[in-house]
Design an enzyme around this catalytic site. Structure first.
Site, PDB file in Angstrom:
ATOM      1  N   TYR A 286      14.856  -1.517   8.474  1.00 30.20           N
ATOM      2  CA  TYR A 286      14.115  -1.349   7.444  1.00 30.20           C
ATOM      3  C   TYR A 286      12.768  -2.243   7.296  1.00 30.20           C
ATOM      4  O   TYR A 286      11.356  -1.458   7.189  1.00 30.20           O
ATOM      5  CB  TYR A 286      14.757  -1.405   6.111  1.00 30.20           C
ATOM      6  CG  TYR A 286      13.800  -0.931   4.904  1.00 30.20           C
ATOM      7  CD1 TYR A 286      13.624   0.250   4.493  1.00 30.20           C
ATOM      8  CD2 TYR A 286      13.485  -1.923   4.030  1.00 30.20           C
ATOM      9  CE1 TYR A 286      12.901   0.722   3.541  1.00 30.20           C
ATOM     10  CE2 TYR A 286      12.625  -1.537   2.817  1.00 30.20           C
ATOM     11  CZ  TYR A 286      12.308  -0.228   2.576  1.00 30.20           C
ATOM     12  OH  TYR A 286      11.492   0.103   2.061  1.00 30.20           O
TER      13      TYR A 286
ATOM     14  N   SER B 222       6.211  -2.026   1.941  1.00 30.46           N
ATOM     15  CA  SER B 222       7.114  -2.805   1.369  1.00 30.46           C
ATOM     16  C   SER B 222       6.902  -4.223   1.506  1.00 30.46           C
ATOM     17  O   SER B 222       6.393  -4.630   2.601  1.00 30.46           O
ATOM     18  CB  SER B 222       8.496  -2.480   1.494  1.00 30.46           C
ATOM     19  OG  SER B 222       9.655  -3.539   1.284  1.00 30.46           O
TER      20      SER B 222
HETATM   21  P1  NDP Z   1      13.888   7.075  -3.730  1.00 37.26           P
HETATM   22  O1  NDP Z   1      15.205   7.080  -3.023  1.00 37.26           O
HETATM   23  O2  NDP Z   1      13.964   7.258  -5.191  1.00 37.26           O
HETATM   24  O3  NDP Z   1      12.964   8.198  -3.300  1.00 37.26           O
HETATM   25  C1  NDP Z   1      12.573   8.342  -1.880  1.00 37.26           C
HETATM   26  C2  NDP Z   1      12.100   9.921  -1.724  1.00 37.26           C
HETATM   27  O4  NDP Z   1      11.771   9.920  -0.477  1.00 37.26           O
HETATM   28  C3  NDP Z   1      12.761  10.960  -2.333  1.00 37.26           C
HETATM   29  O5  NDP Z   1      11.989  11.777  -3.042  1.00 37.26           O
HETATM   30  C4  NDP Z   1      13.358  11.464  -0.967  1.00 37.26           C
HETATM   31  O6  NDP Z   1      13.440  13.101  -1.160  1.00 37.26           O
HETATM   32  C5  NDP Z   1      12.114  11.273  -0.216  1.00 37.26           C
HETATM   33  N1  NDP Z   1      12.756  11.351   1.487  1.00 37.26           N
HETATM   34  C6  NDP Z   1      13.519  10.545   2.149  1.00 37.26           C
HETATM   35  N2  NDP Z   1      13.715  10.950   3.208  1.00 37.26           N
HETATM   36  C7  NDP Z   1      12.876  12.004   3.559  1.00 37.26           C
HETATM   37  C8  NDP Z   1      12.816  12.899   4.430  1.00 37.26           C
HETATM   38  N3  NDP Z   1      13.360  12.920   5.739  1.00 37.26           N
HETATM   39  N4  NDP Z   1      11.840  14.023   4.200  1.00 37.26           N
HETATM   40  C9  NDP Z   1      11.402  14.326   3.422  1.00 37.26           C
HETATM   41  N5  NDP Z   1      11.615  13.425   2.061  1.00 37.26           N
HETATM   42  C10 NDP Z   1      12.257  12.400   2.328  1.00 37.26           C
HETATM   43  O7  NDP Z   1      13.197   5.588  -3.361  1.00 37.26           O
HETATM   44  P2  NDP Z   1      11.573   5.085  -3.869  1.00 37.26           P
HETATM   45  O8  NDP Z   1      10.879   5.884  -4.782  1.00 37.26           O
HETATM   46  O9  NDP Z   1      12.037   3.748  -4.193  1.00 37.26           O
HETATM   47  O10 NDP Z   1      11.043   5.087  -2.381  1.00 37.26           O
HETATM   48  C11 NDP Z   1       9.848   5.550  -2.118  1.00 37.26           C
HETATM   49  C12 NDP Z   1       9.204   4.571  -1.039  1.00 37.26           C
HETATM   50  O11 NDP Z   1       8.907   3.471  -1.588  1.00 37.26           O
HETATM   51  C13 NDP Z   1       9.955   4.721   0.129  1.00 37.26           C
HETATM   52  O12 NDP Z   1       9.036   4.757   1.328  1.00 37.26           O
HETATM   53  C14 NDP Z   1      10.614   3.188   0.100  1.00 37.26           C
HETATM   54  O13 NDP Z   1      10.764   2.655   1.165  1.00 37.26           O
HETATM   55  C15 NDP Z   1       9.363   2.390  -0.596  1.00 37.26           C
HETATM   56  N6  NDP Z   1       9.670   1.214  -1.440  1.00 37.26           N
HETATM   57  C16 NDP Z   1      10.524   1.097  -2.375  1.00 37.26           C
HETATM   58  C17 NDP Z   1      11.054   0.017  -3.200  1.00 37.26           C
HETATM   59  C18 NDP Z   1      12.152  -0.098  -4.175  1.00 37.26           C
HETATM   60  O14 NDP Z   1      12.665  -1.313  -4.263  1.00 37.26           O
HETATM   61  N7  NDP Z   1      12.575   0.912  -4.679  1.00 37.26           N
HETATM   62  C19 NDP Z   1      10.063  -1.272  -2.659  1.00 37.26           C
HETATM   63  C20 NDP Z   1       9.324  -0.920  -1.600  1.00 37.26           C
HETATM   64  C21 NDP Z   1       9.020   0.203  -1.167  1.00 37.26           C
HETATM   65  P3  NDP Z   1      14.633  13.908  -0.764  1.00 37.26           P
HETATM   66  O15 NDP Z   1      15.876  13.074  -0.612  1.00 37.26           O
HETATM   67  O16 NDP Z   1      14.573  14.976  -1.603  1.00 37.26           O
HETATM   68  O17 NDP Z   1      14.205  14.265   0.815  1.00 37.26           O
HETATM   69  C1  8X3 Z   2      12.217  -2.212  -0.851  1.00 38.67           C
HETATM   70  C2  8X3 Z   2      12.133  -3.533  -1.319  1.00 38.67           C
HETATM   71  O1  8X3 Z   2      12.957  -5.958  -1.149  1.00 38.67           O
HETATM   72  O2  8X3 Z   2      14.660  -4.339  -1.586  1.00 38.67           O
HETATM   73  O3  8X3 Z   2      11.353  -2.098   0.043  1.00 38.67           O
HETATM   74  O4  8X3 Z   2      13.637  -4.332   0.547  1.00 38.67           O
HETATM   75  S1  8X3 Z   2      13.474  -4.624  -0.763  1.00 38.67           S
END
Ligand code: NDP
Ligand code: 8X3
Length: 254
Positions: A153, A140
């Site tokens: 985070y 991120s």
């Molecule tokens: P979502 O919340 O939409 O998706 C997160 C996914 O992670 C879900 O499918 C969830 O599945 C899974 N997950 C969470 N905890 C667990 C666990 N303990 N075991 C297995 N699966 C898990 O968020 P995003 O798609 O945005 O996030 C995906 C990745 O991208 C993350 O690592 C996030 O930190 C990163 N990210 C997101 C950004 C944003 O602004 N959205 C920006 C930068 C990075 P379930 O709950 O079914 O287990």
């Molecule tokens: C998620 C992006 O900027 O909300 O990783 O931390 S931010």
């Protein structure tokens, strides 16, 4: 093993957001997808949409034993993994470090760091045996740039970035590529999770601004995965077009 099988991507966190969009795109491109997450109902629904080239596996990435069991029991037609997309992750809370919940910190460390490490360590020997593979880790911008309330985070995502580079150091010459993909503001369920189900508060984060879509990230993962093997994309940082940097916060005395 049947060498005529399509390539396979193993995606953690495919029940939502980036992971789900990535599974959908790779499926469209003819790949086999191993889709994982804790919510089995969502995985079953997605597997129905994707058809027989997908394999749903429900487990918690922070549970080492479950990760190892799921991977050990992969059926033979799904155990040649070309791409591991370590995407499962979350942010919990936006309180300052002096007020944040320690349990939230534990869960972020257990998921974003330990879960990613468990999955990587368990799948890597399969890739090394096959002399082929690509690990794409979801970092991120929060891993490079601090912001108030980002505390643990951001720390977990800094780990992802540095761990990815260190994986490169260990795996060079073994046919395994490694990429850290580091997005900024993207509309998924991320903020609903961060604000513990408060959808109204989460929607404010994305209101009246142009953000990254899950499909933008899926396309980037596909592009990274399909580069020729004479190059390795070490790290990609993508911000929303409407997102940039603030000045340093300087406290002034009256
Ligand atoms: P979502 O919340 O939409 O998706 C997160 C996914 O992670 C879900 O499918 C969830 O599945 C899974 N997950 C969470 N905890 C667990 C666990 N303990 N075991 C297995 N699966 C898990 O968020 P995003 O798609 O945005 O996030 C995906 C990745 O991208 C993350 O690592 C996030 O930190 C990163 N990210 C997101 C950004 C944003 O602004 N959205 C920006 C930068 C990075 P379930 O709950 O079914 O287990
Ligand atoms: C998620 C992006 O900027 O909300 O990783 O931390 S931010």
């Amino acid at each position: 093993m049947n060498s005529n099988l399509p390539k396979t991507i193993f995606i953690t966190g495919a029940t939502s957001g980036f992971g789900k969009a990535t599974a959908t795109l790779f499926n469209e491109k003819g790949w086999q997808t191993i889709i994982t997450g804790r919510r089995a109902d969502r995985l079953e629904e997605l597997a129905k949409e994707l058809g027989p080239k997908s394999l749903p596996l429900s487990f918690d990435v922070s549970d080492k034993q479950s990760v190892q069991t799921a991977i050990k029991n992969l059926p033979p037609n799904f155990n040649k993994i070309s791409v591991l997309c370590n995407n499962a992750g979350l942010a919990l809370g936006l309180e300052g470090a002096d007020n944040a919940e320690l349990d939230d910190w534990d869960q972020m460390i257990d998921t974003n760091i330990k879960g990613l490490v468990y999955t990587t360590r368990t799948i890597l020997p399969l890739m090394v045996d096959n002399k082929e593979g690509h690990i794409i880790n979801l970092g991120s911008v929060a891993g490079s740039y601090p912001y108030p309330g980002g505390n643990v985070y951001g720390g977990t995502k800094a780990f992802v970035s540095q761990f990815s580079l260190n994986l490169r150091a260990d795996l060079v010459g073994k046919g395994i590529n490694v990429t850290s993909l580091e997005p900024g503001l993207a509309e998924t369920e991320f903020s609903i999770v961060r604000f513990k189900g408060d959808r109204e508060k989460a929607s404010q984060v994305y209101k009246n601004t142009r953000v990254i879509s899950p499909e933008d990230i899926a396309e980037t993962i596909y592009w990274v995965s399909t580069r020729p093997k004479n190059i390795n994309i070490n790290r990609i940082e993508i911000m929303a077009g409407d997102q940039a940097f603030n000045p340093f916060n300087v406290v002034k005395k009256d």
